[in-house]
Write an enzyme that holds these catalytic residues in place. Sequence first.
Site, PDB file in Angstrom:
ATOM      1  CG  MET A 179      -9.051   6.779   2.193  1.00 30.87           C
ATOM      2  SD  MET A 179      -8.127   6.504   4.176  1.00 30.87           S
ATOM      3  CE  MET A 179      -7.335   4.640   3.569  1.00 30.87           C
ATOM      4  CG  HIS A 238      -3.231  -2.008  -1.420  1.00 29.99           C
ATOM      5  ND1 HIS A 238      -4.669  -2.556  -2.076  1.00 29.99           N
ATOM      6  CD2 HIS A 238      -4.184  -1.108  -0.974  1.00 29.99           C
ATOM      7  CE1 HIS A 238      -5.465  -1.757  -1.599  1.00 29.99           C
ATOM      8  NE2 HIS A 238      -5.270  -1.316  -0.256  1.00 29.99           N
ATOM      9  CG  MET A 292     -11.742   2.035   1.848  1.00 29.25           C
ATOM     10  SD  MET A 292     -10.293   2.681   3.148  1.00 29.25           S
ATOM     11  CE  MET A 292      -8.830   2.617   1.562  1.00 29.25           C
ATOM     12  CB  SER A 326      -0.903  -0.261   1.483  1.00 27.83           C
ATOM     13  OG  SER A 326      -1.500   1.572   1.363  1.00 27.83           O
ATOM     14  CG  ASP A 362      -5.231   2.197   0.594  1.00 27.72           C
ATOM     15  OD1 ASP A 362      -6.471   1.294   0.834  1.00 27.72           O
ATOM     16  OD2 ASP A 362      -4.006   2.128   1.068  1.00 27.72           O
ATOM     17  CG  ASP A 415      -5.690  -3.041   2.465  1.00 28.72           C
ATOM     18  OD1 ASP A 415      -5.331  -2.917   3.702  1.00 28.72           O
ATOM     19  OD2 ASP A 415      -6.351  -2.697   2.165  1.00 28.72           O
ATOM     20  CG  MET A 472     -11.758  -3.600   4.816  1.00 23.97           C
ATOM     21  SD  MET A 472     -10.179  -3.208   3.960  1.00 23.97           S
ATOM     22  CE  MET A 472      -9.092  -2.294   5.424  1.00 23.97           C
ATOM     23  CG  HIS A 526      -8.914  -0.600  -1.029  1.00 26.12           C
ATOM     24  ND1 HIS A 526      -8.575  -0.229   0.223  1.00 26.12           N
ATOM     25  CD2 HIS A 526     -11.207  -0.803  -0.559  1.00 26.12           C
ATOM     26  CE1 HIS A 526      -9.144  -1.031   1.485  1.00 26.12           C
ATOM     27  NE2 HIS A 526     -10.654  -1.493   0.910  1.00 26.12           N
TER      28      HIS A 526
END
Length: 219
Positions: free
Chosen positions: A33, A29, A64, A6, A31, A171, A133, A62
């Site tokens: 958000m 990865h 979120m 990540s 993230d 993760d 998760m 990913h």
Amino acid sequence: MQISPSILAADFANLERELARIGNADWAHVDVMDGHFVPNLTIGLPVVEALAKVSLIPLDCHLMIDNPDRWAPQYAEAGGRSVTFHVEAAADPKALARNLRAAGARAGVALKPGTPFTPYADLLAEVDMVLVMTVEPGFGGQSFMADQMPKVREVREAVSRQGGEIWIQVDGGVSATTIEQCAEAGADVFVAGSAVYGAQDAAAAVDELRDLARQHPAH
Ligand code: DX5
Ligand code: ZN
């Protein structure tokens, strides 16, 4: 057994260089958000587009975010080779998974620690990966939640029954001390932020994690 470091734990002022440190990983990865689905704000589409241009390995996005039905396909178009949305945020997860595949990406569905798998088991017909998760999404560097291993086992059993090539990703808090139990439970894609970027030699950390996972396959 695949490792997806990540970049949330990387130096955001030098992302191209940070990606080059993990050239031996299987995925990078990313993230995403939005400050709504989770109480943190990271990066969005323009940055993912820029990363896709310079990354030597494919991007594992990913998301979120709220309303992935609307936004997730754009991450596939931006170059995300795998795009994972949270089932808690999706209005129509089946349609969204189909849209992601139509846009050329692998489709992933993520479950927060409090979200059970059983109600969503029929999604296995539409997705390429299930992300279990092992922390509450929102921040890197949190403690691994071993109580999610029964869920990983449950997904592994359902995937075996279903047949086909569906990956199971974990993760959050994945490190040399926690990866073995994840692999034994049935995970085969491992996200690690601090365990990789916190190491002096990030590439060596990737190799070490992959070796540990290979030595502890599901049983
Ligand atoms: C948490 C993110 C994770 C995080 C993992 O919401 O989805 O990908 O970066 O970081 P570590 O490995 O440090 O727990
Ligand atoms: Zn993540």
